[in-house]
Design a protein around this motif. Structure first.
Motif, PDB file in Angstrom:
ATOM      1  N   ALA A   1       5.595  14.538 -47.362  1.00 31.24           N
ATOM      2  CA  ALA A   1       6.768  14.844 -47.186  1.00 31.24           C
ATOM      3  C   ALA A   1       7.510  15.216 -48.595  1.00 31.24           C
ATOM      4  CB  ALA A   1       7.552  13.601 -46.890  1.00 31.24           C
ATOM      5  N   PHE A   2       7.086  14.802 -49.690  1.00 27.19           N
ATOM      6  CA  PHE A   2       7.552  15.191 -51.179  1.00 27.19           C
ATOM      7  C   PHE A   2       7.105  16.558 -51.128  1.00 27.19           C
ATOM      8  CE2 PHE A   2       7.263  10.551 -52.746  1.00 27.19           C
ATOM      9  CZ  PHE A   2       8.477  10.420 -52.453  1.00 27.19           C
ATOM     10  N   ALA A   3       6.035  17.185 -50.843  1.00 28.76           N
ATOM     11  CA  ALA A   3       5.547  18.548 -50.826  1.00 28.76           C
ATOM     12  C   ALA A   3       6.491  19.307 -50.030  1.00 28.76           C
ATOM     13  CB  ALA A   3       4.151  18.594 -50.400  1.00 28.76           C
ATOM     14  N   VAL A   4       6.704  19.100 -48.863  1.00 28.45           N
ATOM     15  CA  VAL A   4       7.901  19.642 -47.946  1.00 28.45           C
ATOM     16  C   VAL A   4       8.844  19.907 -48.757  1.00 28.45           C
ATOM     17  CG1 VAL A   4       9.402  19.564 -45.941  1.00 28.45           C
ATOM     18  CG2 VAL A   4       6.810  18.987 -45.961  1.00 28.45           C
ATOM     19  N   ALA A   5       9.627  18.817 -49.477  1.00 32.35           N
ATOM     20  CA  ALA A   5      10.669  18.862 -50.185  1.00 32.35           C
ATOM     21  C   ALA A   5      10.747  19.763 -51.435  1.00 32.35           C
ATOM     22  CB  ALA A   5      11.165  17.290 -50.531  1.00 32.35           C
ATOM     23  N   LEU A   6       9.480  19.798 -51.809  1.00 34.99           N
ATOM     24  CA  LEU A   6       9.183  20.582 -53.191  1.00 34.99           C
ATOM     25  C   LEU A   6       9.509  22.221 -52.548  1.00 34.99           C
ATOM     26  CD1 LEU A   6       8.681  21.367 -55.948  1.00 34.99           C
ATOM     27  CD2 LEU A   6       6.009  21.113 -55.203  1.00 34.99           C
ATOM     28  N   GLY A   7       8.885  22.316 -51.488  1.00 36.37           N
ATOM     29  CA  GLY A   7       8.984  23.893 -50.719  1.00 36.37           C
ATOM     30  C   GLY A   7      10.336  24.090 -50.656  1.00 36.37           C
ATOM     31  N   TRP A   8      11.134  23.100 -50.293  1.00 40.13           N
ATOM     32  CA  TRP A   8      12.475  23.421 -49.817  1.00 40.13           C
ATOM     33  C   TRP A   8      12.992  24.162 -51.047  1.00 40.13           C
ATOM     34  CZ3 TRP A   8      16.713  24.961 -47.092  1.00 40.13           C
ATOM     35  CH2 TRP A   8      17.609  24.634 -47.531  1.00 40.13           C
ATOM     36  N   LEU A   9      13.017  22.950 -52.376  1.00 40.32           N
ATOM     37  CA  LEU A   9      13.527  23.224 -53.539  1.00 40.32           C
ATOM     38  C   LEU A   9      12.942  24.883 -54.201  1.00 40.32           C
ATOM     39  CD1 LEU A   9      13.242  20.080 -55.855  1.00 40.32           C
ATOM     40  CD2 LEU A   9      15.284  21.131 -54.574  1.00 40.32           C
ATOM     41  N   LEU A  10      11.827  25.157 -54.034  1.00 43.08           N
ATOM     42  CA  LEU A  10      11.441  26.530 -54.456  1.00 43.08           C
ATOM     43  C   LEU A  10      12.035  27.305 -53.643  1.00 43.08           C
ATOM     44  CD1 LEU A  10       7.686  25.607 -55.063  1.00 43.08           C
ATOM     45  CD2 LEU A  10       9.518  25.878 -56.840  1.00 43.08           C
ATOM     46  N   ILE A  11      12.227  27.395 -52.353  1.00 44.41           N
ATOM     47  CA  ILE A  11      12.868  28.360 -51.635  1.00 44.41           C
ATOM     48  C   ILE A  11      14.471  28.456 -52.139  1.00 44.41           C
ATOM     49  CG2 ILE A  11      13.644  28.880 -49.315  1.00 44.41           C
ATOM     50  CD1 ILE A  11      11.240  27.894 -48.283  1.00 44.41           C
ATOM     51  N   ASN A  12      15.015  27.438 -52.198  1.00 46.77           N
ATOM     52  CA  ASN A  12      16.430  27.172 -52.731  1.00 46.77           C
ATOM     53  C   ASN A  12      16.310  28.044 -54.055  1.00 46.77           C
ATOM     54  OD1 ASN A  12      19.194  26.681 -53.024  1.00 46.77           O
ATOM     55  ND2 ASN A  12      18.690  24.609 -52.664  1.00 46.77           N
ATOM     56  N   ASP A  13      15.433  27.910 -54.801  1.00 44.94           N
ATOM     57  CA  ASP A  13      15.517  28.401 -56.209  1.00 44.94           C
ATOM     58  C   ASP A  13      15.466  29.867 -56.200  1.00 44.94           C
ATOM     59  OD1 ASP A  13      15.757  25.788 -57.433  1.00 44.94           O
ATOM     60  OD2 ASP A  13      13.523  25.854 -58.002  1.00 44.94           O
ATOM     61  N   THR A  14      14.540  30.298 -55.345  1.00 47.21           N
ATOM     62  CA  THR A  14      14.376  31.681 -55.078  1.00 47.21           C
ATOM     63  C   THR A  14      15.449  32.623 -54.741  1.00 47.21           C
ATOM     64  OG1 THR A  14      11.906  31.281 -54.850  1.00 47.21           O
ATOM     65  CG2 THR A  14      12.840  33.529 -54.002  1.00 47.21           C
ATOM     66  N   VAL A  15      16.045  31.825 -53.541  1.00 48.64           N
ATOM     67  CA  VAL A  15      17.315  32.551 -52.924  1.00 48.64           C
ATOM     68  C   VAL A  15      18.376  32.594 -53.870  1.00 48.64           C
ATOM     69  CG1 VAL A  15      19.146  32.259 -51.126  1.00 48.64           C
ATOM     70  CG2 VAL A  15      16.775  31.833 -50.697  1.00 48.64           C
ATOM     71  N   ASP A  16      18.362  31.276 -54.770  1.00 46.75           N
ATOM     72  CA  ASP A  16      19.599  31.384 -55.732  1.00 46.75           C
ATOM     73  C   ASP A  16      19.781  32.519 -56.573  1.00 46.75           C
ATOM     74  OD1 ASP A  16      20.695  28.990 -54.662  1.00 46.75           O
ATOM     75  OD2 ASP A  16      20.248  27.626 -56.182  1.00 46.75           O
ATOM     76  N   TYR A  17      18.522  32.706 -57.382  1.00 44.09           N
ATOM     77  CA  TYR A  17      18.319  33.589 -58.390  1.00 44.09           C
ATOM     78  C   TYR A  17      17.948  34.830 -58.025  1.00 44.09           C
ATOM     79  CZ  TYR A  17      19.428  29.533 -61.076  1.00 44.09           C
ATOM     80  OH  TYR A  17      20.055  28.327 -61.643  1.00 44.09           O
ATOM     81  N   THR A  18      17.463  35.092 -56.756  1.00 46.01           N
ATOM     82  CA  THR A  18      17.149  36.470 -56.382  1.00 46.01           C
ATOM     83  C   THR A  18      18.634  37.102 -55.594  1.00 46.01           C
ATOM     84  OG1 THR A  18      14.876  35.865 -55.737  1.00 46.01           O
ATOM     85  CG2 THR A  18      15.819  37.780 -54.746  1.00 46.01           C
ATOM     86  N   LEU A  19      19.531  36.354 -55.072  1.00 45.17           N
ATOM     87  CA  LEU A  19      20.762  36.678 -54.252  1.00 45.17           C
ATOM     88  C   LEU A  19      21.896  36.232 -54.975  1.00 45.17           C
ATOM     89  CD1 LEU A  19      19.706  36.418 -50.670  1.00 45.17           C
ATOM     90  CD2 LEU A  19      19.683  38.431 -52.078  1.00 45.17           C
ATOM     91  N   ASN A  20      21.394  35.773 -56.159  1.00 44.35           N
ATOM     92  CA  ASN A  20      22.654  35.272 -57.242  1.00 44.35           C
ATOM     93  C   ASN A  20      23.658  34.346 -56.482  1.00 44.35           C
ATOM     94  OD1 ASN A  20      21.682  36.609 -59.344  1.00 44.35           O
ATOM     95  ND2 ASN A  20      22.830  38.547 -58.663  1.00 44.35           N
ATOM     96  N   VAL A  21      23.187  33.267 -55.671  1.00 44.58           N
ATOM     97  CA  VAL A  21      24.014  32.335 -55.197  1.00 44.58           C
ATOM     98  C   VAL A  21      23.739  31.100 -55.785  1.00 44.58           C
ATOM     99  CG1 VAL A  21      24.320  33.448 -53.071  1.00 44.58           C
ATOM    100  CG2 VAL A  21      22.390  31.968 -53.285  1.00 44.58           C
ATOM    101  N   ASN A  22      23.330  31.036 -57.059  1.00 47.90           N
ATOM    102  CA  ASN A  22      23.046  29.663 -57.737  1.00 47.90           C
ATOM    103  C   ASN A  22      24.548  29.133 -58.084  1.00 47.90           C
ATOM    104  OD1 ASN A  22      22.830  32.318 -59.641  1.00 47.90           O
ATOM    105  ND2 ASN A  22      23.676  30.599 -61.145  1.00 47.90           N
ATOM    106  N   PRO A  23      24.384  27.726 -58.151  1.00 50.81           N
ATOM    107  CA  PRO A  23      25.622  27.169 -58.670  1.00 50.81           C
ATOM    108  C   PRO A  23      26.229  27.816 -59.779  1.00 50.81           C
ATOM    109  CG  PRO A  23      24.128  25.344 -58.302  1.00 50.81           C
ATOM    110  CD  PRO A  23      23.245  26.718 -58.386  1.00 50.81           C
TER     111      PRO A  23
END
Length: 209
Positions: A150-172
């Motif tokens: 489950a921690f690995a699933v959570a890590l996957g979510w974080l990495l997807i989030n990071d990619t969306v954030d800094y690819t599409l500039n929706v980071n905080p």
């Protein structure tokens, strides 16, 4: 009564304290989504709508932890397989995201201040509340049913989030002083995702009943 009492099972699982923690986290979650209101509105106008869930990182982490507290307050005696799977995923997301975004927010505030950003009482409130997010997640992981997968699933979510954030500039949104350091912030963010997974895994690995 030594200081260790305050991270003992008897104290942390006391129902009165759990309710206090639940209320604080719930209110903090609501406040966090209100905090992101301007960025959510901007994202809705300027970016694809599917990116909206990737915008409010800290309040979503707080939401996962708030949900995890409900499992401790109202334990299910005979959960179905699906209910049990949902629990371990929510708990994993609660721990990994709370550690990551708790530390990330504090780091960005301090980094901004080091480059000239003027801090006010709101910054100090955010530092305390975000540090609390990381600490409470690591304290409570030992009472959760989540684990490595489950921690690995959570890590996957974080990495997807990071990619969306800094690819599409929706980071905080960053302090103005850090806008010219976006590449370094992005690298730090990815690294912190990996470090948060490691911290959650280690805390879960050595938990005590």
């Amino acid at each position: 009564m030594g200081i260790s009492f305050f991270w003992s099972k008897g104290f942390l699982l006391n129902r009165s304290f759990l309710w206090l923690l639940f209320i604080c986290n719930l209110l903090g979650t609501i406040y966090g989504y209100i905090w992101y209101d301007s960025q959510l509105q901007w994202t809705a106008v300027n970016k694809p709508l599917w990116t909206l869930p990737f915008v409010p990182d800290s309040p979503t982490a707080s939401l996962f932890f708030t949900m995890s507290l409900l499992y401790l307050l109202f334990p299910i005696t005979k959960p179905t397989r699906i209910a049990n799977m949902a629990r371990v995923i929510v708990e994993a997301l609660a721990v990994v995201t709370s550690v990551k975004y708790g530390i990330w927010a504090v780091s960005m505030i301090i980094a901004g201040a080091a480059q000239g950003d003027v801090l006010n009482w709101t910054h100090y409130m955010l530092i305390v509340s975000h540090l609390a997010m990381a600490v409470e997640a690591l304290l409570y992981v030992r009472f959760m049913k989540t684990g490595t997968a489950a921690f690995a699933v959570a890590l996957g979510w974080l990495l997807i989030n990071d990619t969306v954030d800094y690819t599409l500039n929706v980071n905080p949104w960053l302090p103005d002083e850090l806008e010219d350091d976006r590449a370094a912030v992005e690298l730090f963010t990815y690294g912190l995702s990996l470090a948060s997974f490691a911290a959650a895994w280690l805390a879960g690995r050595f938990r005590k009943s």
